[in-house]
Enzyme design. Structure first.
Site, short mmCIF file in Angstrom:
data_model
loop_
_atom_site.label_atom_id
_atom_site.label_comp_id
_atom_site.label_asym_id
_atom_site.label_seq_id
_atom_site.Cartn_x
_atom_site.Cartn_y
_atom_site.Cartn_z
N GLU A 173 75.12 16.33 63.48
CA GLU A 173 75.72 14.99 63.39
C GLU A 173 77.24 15.08 63.29
O GLU A 173 77.97 14.29 63.87
CB GLU A 173 75.16 14.26 62.17
N HIS A 194 66.61 8.32 81.52
CA HIS A 194 66.64 7.06 80.75
C HIS A 194 65.94 7.22 79.39
O HIS A 194 65.44 6.25 78.83
CB HIS A 194 65.98 5.90 81.51
N GLN A 210 107.66 15.44 68.84
CA GLN A 210 107.25 16.22 67.66
C GLN A 210 105.80 15.92 67.27
O GLN A 210 105.18 16.68 66.55
CB GLN A 210 108.21 15.90 66.50
N SER A 217 68.95 15.42 50.84
CA SER A 217 69.42 14.12 50.40
C SER A 217 69.49 14.13 48.88
O SER A 217 68.63 14.72 48.22
CB SER A 217 68.46 13.03 50.88
N LYS A 247 63.90 14.93 52.37
CA LYS A 247 64.79 14.94 53.53
C LYS A 247 65.30 16.33 53.90
O LYS A 247 65.61 17.15 53.05
CB LYS A 247 66.01 14.03 53.27
#
Ligand code: ARG
Length: 456
Positions: A289, A155, A321, A276, A282
């Site tokens: 991703e 979880h 096709q 970035s 960054k």
């Protein structure tokens, strides 16, 4: 030149022509189309349709066509409706009228299904070996991980300590099933449709078994109506690709999570991170991703083909096709993701201290219950007592191992001074020593098994 037209007085509308043409997609099967034609020429020669000279001329012409494709010299014409037309058009330019005999008894319906299956039979080993490259990267990381421990989650909540190697290998086995599915699919791809004609079969004595053997198929189809319409293999292939993409996506999602500052378990190498345009600090996990994103697109391809197939009257319908583009796209996607994932995983830096720091003693609460069980307490009661220890530690704002023995004994007199040993996460890990468990010994055996499987 089209392969039809005798009964028409008008040529096809230009826009309708463009819609109808499948060359941009099916030219990927150029070699398969030539091979299928070489085999067909041989078969109809044997059946007495082609003379020795005609067969020799067609074979030589097809060799030239193959060479032109291989060298990139083949020139497609605007009139080439599909790859089958292009090959036959070029053959007739090369050898003249004899080329017109090649299509005897054959239809593009059984031809295209044959080409497509040949293409897939050729691609499956490539996908297979690319999946193995990724598996090997996982095994390498598992070996490097040694005794590195990390929190295991359920979880997405801290659950029990595990070995990092065990976590890496959990992804190995998912890919193993993908490989098995690919192998299993092969037997359903390896069924020859050629000789089914447009739908009803060939009108002369044709040795389909010899044809199958020559082209490397395991079997021949047993019903011509089914053979020209069956695209189960394409749907199944897309499922196998989608399932693999889902596995890659799940792995990618965890890498994305574990490289966040919040987790900080992994660091990506610069070679597999992106920056970035705005925020100088960054370092983004785009590769992972994109892997996650492309899995969604891939599932769409599977769903699309299933929807195309579901309402079709037997036998061949032009809707079919639409079968090749998703299969080619799924293949290209997987072949572009897998090597990058493998290389990116290999260059990940692991932060063992961050992983160790994320393990707190409540994750050994199960071990605490097991401790009581070993002293004769039934598990249900032991579970409840361990729960009370967790609560007592929480209320006193201390770690479980910081609670004094009196606090333990207030919960149950069964607790003794040796209780503090259960809070060593490596002890907890090594107790899980069954096959498939997370103990160091089990994981070592698992690594050996994975290596053995991949060396086969
Ligand atoms: N381009 C077609 C396909 O990919 C080839 C078969 C065409 N058959 C026909 N009867 N028009 O399915």
């Amino acid at each position: 030149m089209t392969l039809w037209g005798g009964r028409f007085t008008q040529s096809l509308d230009t826009l309708a022509w463009a819609l109808n043409s499948s060359l941009p997609v099916d030219q990927q099967m150029a070699f398969q189309d030539v091979e299928g034609s070489v085999a067909w020429a041989k078969a109809i020669h044997k059946a007495g349709i082609l003379s020795d000279e005609e067969h020799a001329s067609i074979s030589a012409g097809l060799d030239t066509v193959r060479n032109e494709f291989a060298s990139g010299e083949f020139i497609f014409q605007p009139s080439d409706e599909d790859i089958h037309t292009a090959v036959e058009r070029r053959l007739s330019e090369l050898i003249g009228v004899a080329a017109g005999k090649l299509h005897t008894g054959r239809s593009r319906n059984d031809q295209v299904a044959t080409d497509f299956r040949l293409w897939m039979l050729n691609k499956i080993p490539e996908l297979h070996s690319t999946l193995i490259v990724l598996q090997n990267a996982l095994v390498e990381q598992a070996e490097l991980a040694g005794e590195t421990i990390m929190p295991g989650y359920t979880h997405l909540q801290r659950a029990q300590p595990i070995l990092l190697g065990h976590w890496w290998l959990s992804h190995y086995w998912a890919l193993k099933r993908d490989i098995e599915r690919l192998q299993d699919l092969t037997k359903r791809v390896s069924v020859l449709p050629l000789g089914s004609g447009a739908l009803a079969g060939a009108p002369f004595a044709l040795d389909r078994d010899a044809l199958a053997k020559y082209l490397g198929f395991d079997e021949v189809s047993q019903n011509s109506l089914d053979a020209v319409s069956d695209r189960d293999f394409a749907a199944e292939y897309l499922f196998v690709c989608s399932m693999a993409a889902v596995h890659l996506s799940k792995l990618a999602e965890q890498i994305v999570l574990y490289t966040t500052a919040e987790f900080g378990f992994f660091e990506l190498s610069d070679a597999f991170s992106t920056g970035s345009s705005l925020m100088p600090q960054k370092k983004n996990p785009d590769v992972f991703e994109l892997t996650r994103g492309k899995a969604g697109t891939m599932i769409g391809l599977l769903t699309g083909l299933m929807s195309t197939l579901k309402g079709l009257p037997s036998t061949y319908d032009k809707d079919l096709q639409e079968d090749k583009a998703p299969v080619f796209a799924a293949t290209n996607t997987l072949l572009s993701i897998l090597p990058v994932m493998a290389a990116a995983l290999r260059t990940i830096t692991v932060k063992p201290e961050r992983m160790r720091g994320a393990i707190d003693s409540t994750m050994m609460a199960t071990d605490l219950a097991d401790y009581l069980v070993a002293k004769g307490v039934p598990f249900r009661e032991a579970h409840s007592m361990a729960g009370r220890v967790v609560r007592a530690a929480g209320e006193n704002q201390v770690r479980m191992e910081e609670l004094p023995l009196e606090a333990y004994q207030a919960i149950s007199p069964v607790f003794e001074a040796d209780v503090y040993q259960v809070f060593d996460p490596l002890e907890s890990i090594n107790k899980r020593n069954t096959v498939g468990g997370t103990s160091l010994q089990s994981v070592k055996m698992q690594i050996a098994e994975c290596k053995m499987q991949n060396s086969k």
